[in-house]
Design an enzyme around this catalytic site. Structure first.
Site, PDB file in Angstrom:
ATOM      1  CG  ASP A 113      -1.982  -1.065   1.173  1.00 25.89           C
ATOM      2  OD1 ASP A 113      -1.783  -2.064   0.448  1.00 25.89           O
ATOM      3  OD2 ASP A 113      -3.021  -0.904   1.841  1.00 25.89           O
TER       4      ASP A 113
ATOM      5  CE  LYS B 189      -5.422   1.764   2.373  1.00 24.20           C
ATOM      6  NZ  LYS B 189      -4.540   0.797   2.994  1.00 24.20           N
TER       7      LYS B 189
ATOM      8  CE  LYS C 156      -7.933  -1.481   2.366  1.00 21.73           C
ATOM      9  NZ  LYS C 156      -6.854  -2.356   2.767  1.00 21.73           N
TER      10      LYS C 156
END
Ligand SMILES: O=P(O)(O)O[C@@H]1C[C@H](O)[C@@H](CO)O1
Ligand SMILES: Nc1nc2[nH]cnc2c(=O)[nH]1
Length: 484
Positions: free
Chosen positions: A314, A378, A410
């Protein structure tokens, strides 16, 4: 044994606070390295101030906490920081921490420190296992009356740094691809760094590393029959070798980097070990939390995380570069991260949408990410005042639809109950079509949501998606920066 000694009481307090009777292994974490144990299981933190006669460190980079818990089921007690004799503590005061460990049943003590390197191959950033030490400083903790119940008056130092532990450290380093050097550590009391002449003399005498700690604790531990291993993080070349003046700031900056590396490795590896044979995926954050990390460092971290078994990265998009007009720099950082992936790595990009000035910017960055071929957009790290928002999520959904190639989203940061989560899910269903949503392309940042979801799963029409998503867990390095 004399029951009045404070270390008995310290051990009793630690046992009572942790509910653990015995600890097998201990660690002393030196300058800037205190974060290494932050992420251990069943963690209890006790301030040194709560322990009678425990010498309190007064130097920056030494937090002064006992941190207890488990790693891979092994009970561990760690000291975040140590007291040094140059702080004015009487030498005998350093007996208390080590003898507390003895009372707790500790058999192995792993010490870390920051040190100067005296050889060319011991450059800043290097980790080196200590094979032996040189101590010309007379006044050590064991001067004065001997407690024969703890150890003999005269004791052997031939194998002060356990050859067996040195072998294990080297083997582990090789397995985890950590370059590890070795060397003899020369102890100076400090607080001054050495003169160039002292460094030259130490080199002639066979020293490779120089520092202001570790030796008093090694002596006290060996006396008490505890096996010792010690690891130096080289933060600078010794005086006269170094081209720049020495400073504690440099020590802290370098050791922080090494500490991060150590922690990230320990925790991804640890998670992989725990999850072996399960379908649970491991993700770790990179360039976290502000997107302003040093590329050389975070690329190395990402590489090591993948080597250690991470499935997903991430990456915080360098949005500050972008906002400062350095778009090319931001895009090139993104591309380098993307190029690092192996065939199965899932790359999520955290845009930190709450920090972007408008939805046009959210869209521009989303488009760049999509063109780079990443796997998930995200929203947030959860570390900024504004986290996930329906507006930003809606921009993601449109950008992905317009792009026409598969990419997931996300929403993350601040999603704490399933009613809110459900609203995000409904948005995705409306934008892409209900049948198009699955765990492969829709996730939540679940750390704040999990308990609430578990309580309400049965009533949620998205059960399948959510349950599958729970098979993906995020491993956060122990820097108080848990992703949401
Ligand atoms: O406790 P350690 O040995 O890690 O700390 C070293 C020695 C001095 O305390 C300090 C000098 O910067 O770093
Ligand atoms: N004595 C000493 N301690 C250090 N800690 C970090 N660097 C050094 C150094 O060069 N000398």
């Amino acid at each position: 044994m004399n029951k009045n000694k404070a270390y008995y009481e310290c051990a009793d307090i630690i046992r009572a606070r942790t509910g653990m009777k015995r600890f097998r292994t201990a660690a002393i974490l030196g300058s800037g390295l205190g974060s290494v144990l932050e992420g251990i299981d069943k963690k209890t933190v006790i301030s040194y101030a709560e322990l009678p006669d425990f010498p309190l460190p007064k130097v920056e980079g030494h937090a002064g906490n006992v941190i207890c818990g488990e790693i891979n089921g092994v009970s561990v007690v760690g000291f975040q920081g140590r007291a040094h004799l140059y702080e004015g503590h009487p030498p005998q005061s350093l007996l208390t921490p080590i003898r507390t460990l003895k009372m707790l049943g500790v058999e192995v003590l792993v010490q870390t420190n920051s040190a100067g390197g005296l050889r060319e191959n011991l450059k800043p950033g290097t980790l080196a296992v200590i094979t032996d030490h040189i101590n010309f400083f007379g006044n050590i903790p064991l001067t004065g009356e001997n407690d024969a119940a703890i150890g003999p008056r005269f004791f052997d130092m031939t194998h002060a740094y356990s050859p067996e532990l040195i072998k294990i450290m080297k083997r582990c380093a090789a397995e985890y691809c950590i370059p590890l050097k070795e060397g003899v550590y020369a102890y100076f009391m400090g607080p001054n760094f050495e003169t160039p002449a002292e460094i030259r003399a130490m080199k002639l005498l066979g020293a490779d590393l120089v520092g202001m700690s570790t030796v008093p604790e090694t002596l006290t531990a060996v006396h008490a029959g505890i096996q010792v291993a010690a690891l130096s993080c080289v933060t600078n070349y010794g005086a006269g070798i170094s081209k720049t003046p020495l400073s504690h700031e440099e020590t802290l900056a370098e050791s922080k980097i090494a500490g991060k590396k150590m922690s990230e490795l320990i925790f991804v590896k640890h998670a992989r070990g725990q999850l072996k044979g399960t379908p649970v995926k491991i993700a770790t954050v990179i360039n976290f939390p502000h997107g302003t990390g040093n590329p050389a460092e975070y690329m190395e971290t990402a590489k090591q995380a993948l080597e250690s078994g991470a499935d997903e990265l991430d990456f915080v998009f360098p949005y500050r570069d972008w906002l400062n007009g350095n778009r090319t720099v931001a895009v090139s950082k993104l591309q380098s991260m993307s190029a690092l992936r192996n065939g199965r790595t899932v790359l999520k990009i955290i845009l930190e949408t709450g920090e972007l000035p408008d939805l046009k910017t959210v869209r521009e960055i989303s488009d760049v990410c999509l063109q780079t071929g990443i796997d998930f957009l995200k929203t947030s790290t959860g570390k900024t005042p504004v986290s996930a928002s329906p507006e930003a999520t809606s921009v993601f959904l449109e950008a992905i639809r317009d792009f026409g190639h598969p990419c997931g989203i996300k929403p993350s940061g601040g999603i704490r109950d399933y009613a809110v989560a459900d609203r995000y899910l409904s948005m995705a269903e409306t934008a892409w079509g209900k049948d198009m949503i699955s765990a492969a392309n829709f996730r939540f940042g679940a750390s704040g949501l999990l308990d609430n979801l578990l309580g309400g799963l049965s009533s949620l029409h998205t059960e399948n998606t959510v349950q599958q998503d729970m098979k993906n867990i995020s491993v956060s390095p122990p820097f108080n920066n848990t992703p949401h």
